[in-house]
Design a protein around this motif. Sequence first.
Motif: not given
Length: 106
Positions: A32-35, A42-44, A49-50
């Motif tokens: 969760x912290x990585x996401x 991150x721009x894109x 990922x969500x």
Amino acid sequence: MGKCNKLNGTIHIRNAFYSEVGIGISTNTILFLFCLIKFLFDNRIKNTDMIIGLLALIHLLMLLIMGFIATDSFTSLGGLWDDIICKSVIYLYRFLRGFSTSAIVC
């Protein structure tokens, strides 16, 4: 001799359950912290990922609830579980399970 084996088996089950919940909480927290970091910096962002972040958060909460239940069931705290607490924990567990299923479908 039967009581000793039963107690020993209960201790092994408790240790296995605690280690399973502990590993699950730590790995879902890291995921969760990585996401979350990827979402913030991150721009894109991909749609997956969500979804992965949402599932990690949901499963983290589910494991925390299971850890709370396991702690109470393996210790002798007396009358901690009254009707309202029991029903609210069951309702929250069912809600998170349904939320997890709906996040996968979307």
